[in-house]
Design a protein around this motif. Sequence first.
Motif, PDB file in Angstrom:
ATOM      1  N   ARG A  83      88.862 -34.680  36.538  1.00 42.33           N
ATOM      2  CA  ARG A  83      89.747 -34.994  35.419  1.00 42.33           C
ATOM      3  C   ARG A  83      91.235 -34.947  35.831  1.00 42.33           C
ATOM      4  O   ARG A  83      92.117 -35.139  35.008  1.00 42.33           O
ATOM      5  N   ASN A  84      91.493 -34.676  37.105  1.00 44.73           N
ATOM      6  CA  ASN A  84      92.860 -34.581  37.624  1.00 44.73           C
ATOM      7  C   ASN A  84      93.654 -33.484  36.912  1.00 44.73           C
ATOM      8  O   ASN A  84      94.835 -33.633  36.602  1.00 44.73           O
ATOM      9  N   ILE A  85      92.960 -32.365  36.674  1.00 45.38           N
ATOM     10  CA  ILE A  85      93.601 -31.213  36.056  1.00 45.38           C
ATOM     11  C   ILE A  85      93.932 -30.148  37.100  1.00 45.38           C
ATOM     12  O   ILE A  85      94.990 -29.527  37.062  1.00 45.38           O
ATOM     13  N   LEU A  86      93.037 -29.937  38.049  1.00 44.05           N
ATOM     14  CA  LEU A  86      93.224 -28.941  39.096  1.00 44.05           C
ATOM     15  C   LEU A  86      92.587 -29.465  40.375  1.00 44.05           C
ATOM     16  O   LEU A  86      91.420 -29.887  40.358  1.00 44.05           O
ATOM     17  N   SER A  87      93.331 -29.450  41.472  1.00 42.72           N
ATOM     18  CA  SER A  87      92.817 -30.025  42.712  1.00 42.72           C
ATOM     19  C   SER A  87      92.128 -28.967  43.566  1.00 42.72           C
ATOM     20  O   SER A  87      92.358 -27.761  43.426  1.00 42.72           O
ATOM     21  N   ARG A  88      91.290 -29.437  44.468  1.00 43.91           N
ATOM     22  CA  ARG A  88      90.615 -28.553  45.408  1.00 43.91           C
ATOM     23  C   ARG A  88      91.627 -27.820  46.284  1.00 43.91           C
ATOM     24  O   ARG A  88      91.466 -26.637  46.588  1.00 43.91           O
ATOM     25  N   PHE A 105     102.316 -15.012  43.234  1.00 50.51           N
ATOM     26  CA  PHE A 105     101.579 -16.254  43.425  1.00 50.51           C
ATOM     27  C   PHE A 105     102.492 -17.468  43.249  1.00 50.51           C
ATOM     28  O   PHE A 105     103.398 -17.476  42.418  1.00 50.51           O
ATOM     29  N   THR A 106     102.231 -18.495  44.047  1.00 48.19           N
ATOM     30  CA  THR A 106     102.950 -19.753  43.907  1.00 48.19           C
ATOM     31  C   THR A 106     102.486 -20.458  42.638  1.00 48.19           C
ATOM     32  O   THR A 106     101.286 -20.657  42.445  1.00 48.19           O
ATOM     33  N   PRO A 107     103.404 -20.817  41.752  1.00 47.42           N
ATOM     34  CA  PRO A 107     102.980 -21.498  40.516  1.00 47.42           C
ATOM     35  C   PRO A 107     102.247 -22.803  40.836  1.00 47.42           C
ATOM     36  O   PRO A 107     102.608 -23.529  41.765  1.00 47.42           O
ATOM     37  N   VAL A 108     101.189 -23.082  40.075  1.00 45.32           N
ATOM     38  CA  VAL A 108     100.456 -24.340  40.245  1.00 45.32           C
ATOM     39  C   VAL A 108     101.333 -25.483  39.738  1.00 45.32           C
ATOM     40  O   VAL A 108     101.868 -25.431  38.623  1.00 45.32           O
ATOM     41  N   ARG A 113      99.592 -34.196  37.116  1.00 49.81           N
ATOM     42  CA  ARG A 113      98.280 -33.761  36.659  1.00 49.81           C
ATOM     43  C   ARG A 113      98.049 -34.226  35.213  1.00 49.81           C
ATOM     44  O   ARG A 113      98.994 -34.391  34.435  1.00 49.81           O
ATOM     45  N   ASN A 114      96.799 -34.392  34.870  1.00 51.06           N
ATOM     46  CA  ASN A 114      96.433 -34.806  33.518  1.00 51.06           C
ATOM     47  C   ASN A 114      96.327 -33.574  32.627  1.00 51.06           C
ATOM     48  O   ASN A 114      95.262 -33.253  32.087  1.00 51.06           O
TER      49      ASN A 114
END
Length: 230
Positions: A83-88, A105-108, A113-114
Amino acid sequence: MNGIHDMGGLHGFGAVTVDPDEPVFTSRWGSRIFCMTQVIDTLGVWNLDEHRHEIELMATEAYLSDTYYGRWMFAMERILERRNILSREEVDHRVQEIASDKRQFTPVQSAGRNWPLAEGDKVPWGAWRKEKTVQPEFSEGQWVRVRNIHPPGHTRVTNYTRGKAGEVFRVNAQAWVFPDTRAHYRGENLQAVYTVRFDAQTLWGEEYAEPNSYVYIDLSENHLESIQED
């Protein structure tokens, strides 16, 4: 579809050991996956049957070696990526940060992204049953046969019942969603669901099943066909 996930009725896995004191979750991460999945269920990312089908796409060795909630995580990551929400890559990067005990943590990055999903992109998770009734094709006491189908996609009819005859024990005439099509966004195809009674020896043979033992299985109308009298 046919695969190792359809384990009902299979032999060779040994006795089922029941632990009366078994905890609800055997690991902390499993409880987190459960909670994450429950939240995503409400966000319009996937429907129930799509999520189930995604688990069925696991490789055999992974399915057998993974845990119950490990399978849920597999489906979650795959659908979110599709769904192009979170990548591998984002998932792997965060895993590396956790493994190195990094505190910041590095922000996503959500650019491109969708997410968040537009209202038009959301899909209903969906209930099994609708508040309406349908006209059932079969009736209580009628003998039916499970259609011997082997679809390439999702199906809720288990392999060991295919081609076997049983008696309709109960007619559930409310409108039930047909999971086989909803999993692939081909419509809900509302229909009756039947509780069918099978003789255990019909399913597994006299050598492997006790006499006078019965199995009751709920099956969608599209999974059944009438038995023609001679």
